[in-house]
Write a protein that holds these residues in place. Structure first.
Motif, PDB file in Angstrom:
ATOM      1  N   UNK A  12      42.688 -56.472 -53.914  1.00  0.00           N
ATOM      2  CA  UNK A  12      43.672 -55.574 -54.520  1.00  0.00           C
ATOM      3  C   UNK A  12      44.767 -55.285 -53.504  1.00  0.00           C
ATOM      4  N   UNK A  13      46.023 -55.456 -53.905  1.00  0.00           N
ATOM      5  CA  UNK A  13      47.132 -55.084 -53.031  1.00  0.00           C
ATOM      6  C   UNK A  13      47.590 -53.665 -53.358  1.00  0.00           C
ATOM      7  N   UNK A  14      48.212 -53.012 -52.387  1.00  0.00           N
ATOM      8  CA  UNK A  14      48.688 -51.630 -52.549  1.00  0.00           C
ATOM      9  C   UNK A  14      47.569 -50.716 -53.046  1.00  0.00           C
ATOM     10  N   UNK A  15      46.422 -50.833 -52.405  1.00  0.00           N
ATOM     11  CA  UNK A  15      45.237 -50.083 -52.839  1.00  0.00           C
ATOM     12  C   UNK A  15      45.122 -48.717 -52.174  1.00  0.00           C
ATOM     13  N   UNK A  16      46.129 -48.326 -51.422  1.00  0.00           N
ATOM     14  CA  UNK A  16      46.032 -47.068 -50.695  1.00  0.00           C
ATOM     15  C   UNK A  16      46.209 -45.834 -51.542  1.00  0.00           C
ATOM     16  N   UNK A  17      46.899 -45.959 -52.660  1.00  0.00           N
ATOM     17  CA  UNK A  17      47.155 -44.780 -53.485  1.00  0.00           C
ATOM     18  C   UNK A  17      47.448 -45.197 -54.920  1.00  0.00           C
ATOM     19  N   UNK A  18      47.529 -44.220 -55.793  1.00  0.00           N
ATOM     20  CA  UNK A  18      47.918 -44.458 -57.174  1.00  0.00           C
ATOM     21  C   UNK A  18      47.005 -45.409 -57.924  1.00  0.00           C
ATOM     22  N   UNK A  19      47.593 -46.292 -58.710  1.00  0.00           N
ATOM     23  CA  UNK A  19      46.830 -47.213 -59.549  1.00  0.00           C
ATOM     24  C   UNK A  19      45.962 -48.133 -58.707  1.00  0.00           C
ATOM     25  N   UNK A  20      46.490 -48.611 -57.594  1.00  0.00           N
ATOM     26  CA  UNK A  20      45.714 -49.510 -56.739  1.00  0.00           C
ATOM     27  C   UNK A  20      44.438 -48.866 -56.234  1.00  0.00           C
ATOM     28  N   UNK A  21      44.535 -47.635 -55.779  1.00  0.00           N
ATOM     29  CA  UNK A  21      43.357 -46.942 -55.265  1.00  0.00           C
ATOM     30  C   UNK A  21      42.364 -46.639 -56.394  1.00  0.00           C
ATOM     31  N   UNK A  22      42.878 -46.165 -57.524  1.00  0.00           N
ATOM     32  CA  UNK A  22      41.997 -45.878 -58.657  1.00  0.00           C
ATOM     33  C   UNK A  22      41.270 -47.133 -59.112  1.00  0.00           C
ATOM     34  N   UNK A  23      41.955 -48.283 -59.073  1.00  0.00           N
ATOM     35  CA  UNK A  23      41.330 -49.539 -59.461  1.00  0.00           C
ATOM     36  C   UNK A  23      40.276 -49.961 -58.456  1.00  0.00           C
ATOM     37  N   UNK A  24      40.564 -49.810 -57.179  1.00  0.00           N
ATOM     38  CA  UNK A  24      39.570 -50.147 -56.156  1.00  0.00           C
ATOM     39  C   UNK A  24      38.299 -49.330 -56.352  1.00  0.00           C
ATOM     40  N   UNK A  25      38.454 -48.053 -56.615  1.00  0.00           N
ATOM     41  CA  UNK A  25      37.294 -47.183 -56.822  1.00  0.00           C
ATOM     42  C   UNK A  25      36.521 -47.585 -58.077  1.00  0.00           C
ATOM     43  N   UNK A  26      37.231 -47.945 -59.139  1.00  0.00           N
ATOM     44  CA  UNK A  26      36.559 -48.338 -60.375  1.00  0.00           C
ATOM     45  C   UNK A  26      35.868 -49.688 -60.219  1.00  0.00           C
ATOM     46  N   UNK A  27      36.521 -50.619 -59.525  1.00  0.00           N
ATOM     47  CA  UNK A  27      35.888 -51.912 -59.275  1.00  0.00           C
ATOM     48  C   UNK A  27      34.592 -51.743 -58.489  1.00  0.00           C
ATOM     49  N   UNK A  28      34.603 -50.886 -57.483  1.00  0.00           N
ATOM     50  CA  UNK A  28      33.389 -50.624 -56.694  1.00  0.00           C
ATOM     51  C   UNK A  28      32.298 -50.067 -57.605  1.00  0.00           C
ATOM     52  N   UNK A  29      32.674 -49.110 -58.447  1.00  0.00           N
ATOM     53  CA  UNK A  29      31.702 -48.505 -59.361  1.00  0.00           C
ATOM     54  C   UNK A  29      31.136 -49.514 -60.346  1.00  0.00           C
ATOM     55  N   UNK A  30      31.911 -50.548 -60.645  1.00  0.00           N
ATOM     56  CA  UNK A  30      31.465 -51.579 -61.593  1.00  0.00           C
ATOM     57  C   UNK A  30      30.768 -52.745 -60.897  1.00  0.00           C
ATOM     58  N   UNK A  31      30.487 -52.602 -59.611  1.00  0.00           N
ATOM     59  CA  UNK A  31      29.636 -53.570 -58.923  1.00  0.00           C
ATOM     60  C   UNK A  31      30.324 -54.683 -58.181  1.00  0.00           C
ATOM     61  N   UNK A  32      31.665 -54.668 -58.123  1.00  0.00           N
ATOM     62  CA  UNK A  32      32.385 -55.730 -57.419  1.00  0.00           C
ATOM     63  C   UNK A  32      32.317 -55.532 -55.910  1.00  0.00           C
ATOM     64  N   UNK A  33      32.444 -56.626 -55.180  1.00  0.00           N
ATOM     65  CA  UNK A  33      32.676 -56.548 -53.742  1.00  0.00           C
ATOM     66  C   UNK A  33      34.190 -56.505 -53.567  1.00  0.00           C
ATOM     67  N   UNK A  34      34.688 -55.351 -53.167  1.00  0.00           N
ATOM     68  CA  UNK A  34      36.117 -55.082 -53.195  1.00  0.00           C
ATOM     69  C   UNK A  34      36.724 -55.176 -51.800  1.00  0.00           C
ATOM     70  N   UNK A  35      37.876 -55.839 -51.746  1.00  0.00           N
ATOM     71  CA  UNK A  35      38.691 -55.896 -50.537  1.00  0.00           C
ATOM     72  C   UNK A  35      39.998 -55.189 -50.866  1.00  0.00           C
TER      73      UNK A  35
END
Length: 246
Positions: A12-35
């Motif tokens: 995920x790019x621009x994962x520090x805030x906003x939509x990017x961060x919310x997506x990173x958190x949701x991906x983690x919750x859904x079992x992905x290995x997130x970078x």
């Protein structure tokens, strides 16, 4: 949560805030290995996943990030919103916006596709906007033009690689509550003489009477990243609270 992304690697790019961060958190919750990546590593603090500094405007940085992540899922979230009409736009703003909002996706997709093709598939989700080829918005000339280009880019990648198991979709949000949006509210408030007036102007164009949360947009990204959307590719997915449907 149902582990919809279990066994998948996501960049995920621009994962520090906003939509990017919310997506990173949701991906983690859904079992992905997130970078989770960002040009500003300080913004990545507190995320429960792998984090890396990545400048989407630098090809070497992009390739290093992709080499590390080896993603099945790529979410291109980095971007910038310029204010103004065609007569307000400068050459520097035009060049910067296209480099960050469009060419950056060319860089990340070009670097990621060989990884996905080797694995036999993958999902790419690109950040566009309802302000694009979907609709025009006042004083968003440069931004809307770049986001229309993102839709064209998305369709081209989708049709070229549909037989190889690659899916490529774009999301087209309306106004979303985020740190960058609040900065735009503050800037407009200075022009109008009141932050409340600026907030009212932004919210008034939304038929639902509110702006979206970053989590609501992340839910659509998660769907498009997951196998639930296996028959979906090459389309802009509008999530704008009815803004473009007025």
């Amino acid at each position: 949560m149902t582990d919809r992304l279990k066994g998948k690697r996501a960049l995920i790019t621009a994962a520090g805030q906003g939509i990017g961060r919310a997506t990173a958190e949701m991906f983690v919750a859904e079992g992905a290995e997130v970078f989770a990546s960002d040009v500003n590593p300080d913004l990545l603090s507190g995320l429960d996943c792998e984090v890396l500094t990545l400048d989407v405007r630098d090809d070497a940085s992009v390739r290093a990030g992709v080499d590390r992540a080896q993603p099945d899922i790529l979410f291109n979230c980095a971007g910038f919103v310029h204010h103004g009409t065609v007569l307000d736009a400068t050459d520097e703003e035009w060049d910067f916006a296209f480099d960050l909002n469009v060419t950056a996706m060319f860089r990340t997709i070009r670097a990621t596709l060989p990884v996905m093709l080797k694995r036999g598939g993958g999902s790419i989700v690109n950040m566009s906007s309802a302000c694009s080829s979907v609709m025009g918005a006042p004083n968003r000339f440069v931004y809307g033009t770049t986001k229309a280009a993102v839709i064209g880019l998305t369709k081209s990648v989708a049709i070229d690689y549909i037989k190889q198991g690659i899916r490529c979709n774009a999301i087209c949000p309306g106004t979303v509550e985020s740190p960058s949006w609040l900065d735009r509210v503050d800037a407009l408030g200075k022009q109008l003489g009141s932050r409340d007036k600026a907030m009212e102007q932004f919210v008034s164009r939304q038929p639902m009477g509110r702006v979206a949360t970053a989590t609501e947009i992340a839910a659509l990204v998660t769907y498009l990243a997951s196998d639930e959307s296996a028959f979906t590719t090459g389309h802009p997915h509008i999530i704008d609270g009815g803004w473009s449907g007025q």
